[in-house]
Design a protein around this motif. Structure first.
Motif, mmCIF file in Angstrom:
data_model
loop_
_atom_site.group_PDB
_atom_site.id
_atom_site.type_symbol
_atom_site.label_atom_id
_atom_site.label_comp_id
_atom_site.label_asym_id
_atom_site.label_seq_id
_atom_site.Cartn_x
_atom_site.Cartn_y
_atom_site.Cartn_z
ATOM 1 N N HIS A 88 0.841 -1.189 0.000
ATOM 2 C CA HIS A 88 0.000 0.000 0.000
ATOM 3 C C HIS A 88 0.880 1.244 0.000
ATOM 4 C CE1 HIS A 88 1.215 -0.241 4.163
ATOM 5 N NE2 HIS A 88 0.927 1.035 4.251
ATOM 6 N N ASP A 89 2.205 1.045 0.087
ATOM 7 C CA ASP A 89 3.134 2.165 0.198
ATOM 8 C C ASP A 89 3.565 2.628 -1.196
ATOM 9 O OD1 ASP A 89 5.361 3.830 0.533
ATOM 10 O OD2 ASP A 89 5.877 2.881 2.429
ATOM 11 N N LEU A 90 3.060 3.783 -1.605
ATOM 12 C CA LEU A 90 3.361 4.264 -2.948
ATOM 13 C C LEU A 90 4.833 4.581 -3.119
ATOM 14 C CD1 LEU A 90 0.194 6.499 -3.168
ATOM 15 C CD2 LEU A 90 0.669 4.534 -4.606
ATOM 16 N N GLY A 91 5.502 4.940 -2.029
ATOM 17 C CA GLY A 91 6.932 5.212 -2.093
ATOM 18 C C GLY A 91 7.713 3.970 -2.471
ATOM 19 N N VAL A 92 7.377 2.854 -1.849
ATOM 20 C CA VAL A 92 8.068 1.592 -2.128
ATOM 21 C C VAL A 92 7.845 1.195 -3.589
ATOM 22 C CG1 VAL A 92 8.123 -0.872 -1.585
ATOM 23 C CG2 VAL A 92 7.986 0.791 0.256
ATOM 24 N N VAL A 93 6.625 1.373 -4.071
ATOM 25 C CA VAL A 93 6.318 1.026 -5.461
ATOM 26 C C VAL A 93 7.123 1.895 -6.426
ATOM 27 C CG1 VAL A 93 4.526 1.048 -7.227
ATOM 28 C CG2 VAL A 93 4.024 0.174 -4.963
ATOM 29 N N ALA A 94 7.141 3.196 -6.160
ATOM 30 C CA ALA A 94 7.862 4.111 -7.044
ATOM 31 C C ALA A 94 9.324 3.720 -7.143
ATOM 32 C CB ALA A 94 7.734 5.543 -6.534
ATOM 33 N N GLU A 95 9.850 3.199 -6.043
ATOM 34 C CA GLU A 95 11.257 2.878 -6.020
ATOM 35 C C GLU A 95 11.581 1.527 -6.659
ATOM 36 O OE1 GLU A 95 13.714 2.830 -2.195
ATOM 37 O OE2 GLU A 95 13.191 4.881 -2.697
ATOM 38 N N MET A 96 10.672 0.569 -6.516
ATOM 39 C CA MET A 96 10.998 -0.798 -6.910
ATOM 40 C C MET A 96 10.421 -1.233 -8.252
ATOM 41 S SD MET A 96 12.783 -2.173 -4.369
ATOM 42 C CE MET A 96 12.585 -3.946 -4.604
ATOM 43 N N ALA A 97 9.234 -0.726 -8.606
ATOM 44 C CA ALA A 97 8.486 -1.360 -9.688
ATOM 45 C C ALA A 97 8.847 -0.835 -11.071
ATOM 46 C CB ALA A 97 6.992 -1.175 -9.443
ATOM 47 N N ASP A 98 8.688 -1.711 -12.086
ATOM 48 C CA ASP A 98 8.761 -1.296 -13.485
ATOM 49 C C ASP A 98 7.368 -0.935 -13.970
ATOM 50 O OD1 ASP A 98 11.537 -2.054 -13.680
ATOM 51 O OD2 ASP A 98 10.824 -4.122 -13.702
ATOM 52 N N GLU A 99 6.409 -1.782 -13.585
ATOM 53 C CA GLU A 99 5.021 -1.539 -13.964
ATOM 54 C C GLU A 99 4.157 -1.523 -12.726
ATOM 55 O OE1 GLU A 99 2.868 -2.968 -17.061
ATOM 56 O OE2 GLU A 99 4.533 -3.468 -18.362
ATOM 57 N N VAL A 100 3.013 -0.848 -12.821
ATOM 58 C CA VAL A 100 2.142 -0.731 -11.663
ATOM 59 C C VAL A 100 0.708 -1.089 -12.034
ATOM 60 C CG1 VAL A 100 1.241 0.817 -9.881
ATOM 61 C CG2 VAL A 100 3.573 1.102 -10.687
ATOM 62 N N VAL A 101 0.079 -1.845 -11.155
ATOM 63 C CA VAL A 101 -1.343 -2.143 -11.271
ATOM 64 C C VAL A 101 -2.018 -1.529 -10.050
ATOM 65 C CG1 VAL A 101 -2.989 -4.024 -10.928
ATOM 66 C CG2 VAL A 101 -1.196 -4.255 -12.641
ATOM 67 N N VAL A 102 -3.032 -0.694 -10.272
ATOM 68 C CA VAL A 102 -3.761 -0.103 -9.157
ATOM 69 C C VAL A 102 -5.090 -0.834 -9.034
ATOM 70 C CG1 VAL A 102 -4.709 2.012 -8.155
ATOM 71 C CG2 VAL A 102 -2.716 2.136 -9.643
ATOM 72 N N MET A 103 -5.366 -1.351 -7.843
ATOM 73 C CA MET A 103 -6.615 -2.096 -7.653
ATOM 74 C C MET A 103 -7.567 -1.345 -6.744
ATOM 75 S SD MET A 103 -5.554 -6.117 -7.437
ATOM 76 C CE MET A 103 -7.259 -6.665 -7.404
ATOM 77 N N TYR A 104 -8.846 -1.505 -7.007
ATOM 78 C CA TYR A 104 -9.872 -0.902 -6.160
ATOM 79 C C TYR A 104 -11.079 -1.823 -6.152
ATOM 80 C CZ TYR A 104 -12.964 2.552 -4.066
ATOM 81 O OH TYR A 104 -13.816 3.200 -3.218
ATOM 82 N N ALA A 105 -11.493 -2.218 -4.964
ATOM 83 C CA ALA A 105 -12.679 -3.069 -4.781
ATOM 84 C C ALA A 105 -12.683 -4.291 -5.709
ATOM 85 C CB ALA A 105 -13.956 -2.245 -4.963
ATOM 86 N N GLY A 106 -11.550 -4.957 -5.818
ATOM 87 C CA GLY A 106 -11.483 -6.216 -6.553
ATOM 88 C C GLY A 106 -11.177 -6.093 -8.029
ATOM 89 N N LYS A 107 -11.077 -4.859 -8.522
ATOM 90 C CA LYS A 107 -10.809 -4.684 -9.948
ATOM 91 C C LYS A 107 -9.538 -3.883 -10.170
ATOM 92 C CE LYS A 107 -15.497 -4.856 -11.808
ATOM 93 N NZ LYS A 107 -15.407 -6.137 -12.518
ATOM 94 N N VAL A 108 -8.903 -4.130 -11.324
ATOM 95 C CA VAL A 108 -7.780 -3.284 -11.724
ATOM 96 C C VAL A 108 -8.370 -2.003 -12.293
ATOM 97 C CG1 VAL A 108 -5.837 -3.039 -13.293
ATOM 98 C CG2 VAL A 108 -6.299 -5.242 -12.226
#
Lengths: 354, 365
Positions: free
Chosen positions: A220-240
């Protein structure tokens, strides 16, 4: 793990999976039609708030869903083979060998009555034909790789003798001892202090480079994602709700939920007098709204949002589940469109890839 | 009233003993020493937890030095943030200030009166002024009490015995913190985490306090809910002229809300400064490492990363000299033997480092 499989297609393809929980109060659609893929050596960040289905997605990949939950539809292809068609015995071989997983709370995922070395050795022996001795040595070696000093001594210690950061290192050592193609990391640093988090992320980064391993990073930490990820999937209530490369998601997010999330976090590098908020709360999974699941909290709500929004391409390899046009305007079908007209428009806009 | 309670509180206390490696002047300076009289003054506060063992469990084996000589002051209307990692003593410090834990040594003055020398009647009166919001919105609300009872309990204890009057006061409070007034008879389990934290805030506000200790009030909440609660806290501060002691481990959250920020490490305050200054020009290597460790939610930023070696030492057996020397990238011989005092390194910026002047801003290398 064959070389031919490595060179063609993505490592993991999740196609339209639905994981539903059949509770006494009704059906909870924890994961509802989720599609994405992870390439070899790539890091995919899956972000979202509690209850958005990010952990259930990862447990579905591992086929660790227990009753009353069930994967009711979709395909999960690992190197082209559908995991949902595997027998339980086959799955046991795949888990820990081709796909490993680390969890948020290292204390509850380690067995308190065995030494750390024993636990890693057990995982090694499960998947490779080696002697007890060799497996133990491999365990000590792995502890060294993840940066535990005095690895030999630590291997004969029990989990309670280690600090939180070290326990998480042991988990990582265990997960990587069989050289998996994919590591699923579910909130791997959430329970840790920031300076220890920095150490763990560093270890994961190094091992990713060295082993050319793909990572599915759930956080849930956007900072960690920004630092580690190449691609991002954002999920909300069971859906991308949105998916793209990390720079696009953070630099020019399209979905109002993603935008709201990014604006609502306090930042160290800028002064925000007042935080922007996403009003309201996540809807109850038993009483999801009709149409767009985010509409009640959305600042752009239109009448057309009562019809399920399209999952449309809003830029090069950038998809968003929203009625707004790529430029952020009302859709061509009109803001007040309803009924079959809106449904047809949604279908036409939804990306063909599915 | 005791003598200590009558003592003047103009920021400089005379005739005190030297302790904790600091002189009286240094400690007075640490407390701010500005013209405005501080609302809360913490002076050389110590809290040790004894480790007992042996056959009957009565022999003393040592002590966990959770808070070990901390001094600061909080001016009326400001928010003092306290950050540090788990085990640094920030929560214990808050609890001692609230008198939920007895101190081992030191004093805490509220409006010039020592909180530790109050009679039980005076303490009850003081508790109207000092309230708390806890971290865990699930554990800090009694599941068998309705929201009306939880929020109204303090009012009842402090003399509002008329039920109707109390209920209307509670309704006002619920409205103020953004909850539905109709929910007054509901129980905590019927609310989400964010709503529960609002109940906790309403409870803290009920007695119109002047000072609220917020102990990790948003760390259990989701990002989108966290911002709602942070905004609520700052609105309430404006409306009721509240003073906050804001304890958290998330530096971004602390910076957002605080006027000044103190950084704790192993029971000690290692740096204390204006919030913006602390982030732009840290004067302690621990603060700098802490700042560098926070992932920035911007993939285009690649920042200097100082990865500290090893784990936090045990507070039962802290390192000699400077407590940070075992992990410090700047450590020298002197750091192992001599404990650095918290001193003013310019413009009221306090740092407890022998080489505070040599700490460079983040990303300057």
């Amino acid at each position: 793990m064959t070389l031919t499989a490595r060179s063609t297609g993505p490592l993991l393809e999740i196609r339209g999976i639905k994981t539903h929980f059949f509770t006494q109060d009704g059906v909870v659609k924890a994961v509802d039609d989720v599609t994405f893929e992870i390439g070899h050596g790539q890091t995919l960040g899956v972000v979202g708030e509690s209850g958005c289905g990010k952990s259930i997605t990862s447990l579905s990949v591992m086929r660790l869903i227990e009753r009353p939950g069930r994967i009711v539809a979709g395909e999960i292809l690992l190197n082209g083979e559908n995991l949902l068609e595997k027998s339980d015995a086959d799955m046991r071989d795949i888990r820990g060998d081709q796909v490993s997983m680390i969890f948020q709370e290292p204390m509850t995922s380690l067995n308190p009555v065995f030494t750390c070395g024993d636990q890693i050795a057990e995982a090694v022996q499960q998947h490779t034909a080696v002697s007890r001795r060799e497996a133990w040595d491999r365990g000590v070696e792995m502890l060294r790789v993840v940066g535990i000093s005095d690895a030999k001594r630590r291997a004969s210690e029990h989990p309670h003798q280690l600090s939180g950061g070290m326990r998480q290192r042991v988990m990582i050592a265990m997960a990587l001892s069989t050289d998996p193609d994919l590591l699923i990391a579910d909130e791997p640093t959430t329970a840790l202090d920031v300076t220890i988090q920095a150490q763990i992320l560093e270890v994961m980064r190094e091992l990713r480079e060295k082993n050319r391993m793909a990572i599915m990073l759930i956080t849930h930490d956007l900072g960690v994602v920004a630092e580690m990820a190449d691609e991002v999937v954002v999920m909300y209530a069971g859906k991308v709700v949105e998916r793209s490369d990390v720079k696009t998601v953070f630099g020019s997010p399209h979905h109002p939920y993603t935008q709201g999330l990014l604006l609502s976090i306090p930042r160290l590098d800028e002064r925000r007098e007042r935080l922007q908020v996403i009003k309201g709360t996540v809807p109850s999974p038993l009483h999801l709204p009709e149409g767009c699941l985010f509409k009640r909290r959305c600042p752009h709500r239109m009448k057309v949002c009562d019809t399920p929004p399209p999952y449309q391409e809003v830029g090069p390899s950038h998809v968003s589940r929203c009625w707004l046009t790529p430029a952020g305007e009302a859709p061509d079908v009109g803001a007040d469109a309803t009924g079959p007209e809106a449904e047809q428009a949604a279908e036409a806009l939804t990306v063909a890839a599915r | 009233m005791s003598d200590a309670a009558m003592a003047p509180s103009d920021g400089v206390v005379e005739g005190e003993q030297m302790s904790g490696g600091q002189t009286t002047e240094q400690r007075a300076a640490a407390r701010g020493g500005s013209a405005a009289a501080p609302l809360l003054e913490v002076d050389n506060l110590v809290k040790h937890f004894e480790i007992r063992g042996g056959l009957l469990g009565i022999s003393k084996l040592g002590a966990v030095r959770a808070v070990d000589g901390v001094s600061f002051s909080v001016t009326e209307g400001e928010t003092l943030g306290l950050v540090g990692e788990s085990g640094c003593g920030k929560t214990t410090l808050g609890k001692v200030i609230l008198r939920l834990l007895p101190p081992t040594a030191g004093s805490v003055n509220f409006e010039g009166k020592s909180l530790f020398d109050l009679s039980s009647r005076e303490l009850k009166a003081a508790r109207r002024d000092i309230q708390v919001v806890f971290q865990d919105p699930y554990a800090s609300l009694n599941p068998r009490m309705s929201v009306g009872e939880i929020v109204g309990e303090g009012l009842y204890v402090h003399g509002m015995t008329n039920k109707r009057e109390r209920e209307s006061a509670v309704r006002d409070l619920l409205k103020r913190v953004g909850l539905n007034q109709q929910h007054i008879h509901r129980y905590p389990h019927e609310f989400s985490g964010g709503q529960r934290q609002r109940i906790g805030i309403a409870r803290a506000l009920a007695l119109r306090p002047r000072f609220i200790v917020c102990d990790e009030p948003v760390s259990a909440l989701d990002v989108s809910i966290q911002s709602q609660v942070l905004n609520l806290l700052s609105d309430l501060q404006d409306e009721f002229q509240l003073t906050y002691l804001f304890i958290a481990h998330n530096l971004a959250v602390v910076k957002h809300l605080s006027t000044r920020v103190g950084v704790m490490y192993l029971g000690k305050l290692v740096e204390l400064s204006d919030a913006d200054e602390l982030y732009q020009a840290p004067a302690h290597p621990y603060t700098k490492a802490l700042l560098s460790a926070i992932p920035v939610p911007d993939p285009t930023v690649r920042r200097e990363r100082i990865v500290l070696k090893g784990d936090l030492p045990s507070p039962a057996n802290p390192p000699s000299g400077c407590r940070f020397h075992t992990r410090c990238p700047m450590a020298q011989e002197i750091c192992k033997v001599e404990e650095p005092p918290l001193r003013d390194v310019g413009g009221g910026h306090m740092s407890a480092c022998h080489f505070a002047e040599e700490v460079t801003p983040l990303g300057s290398e």
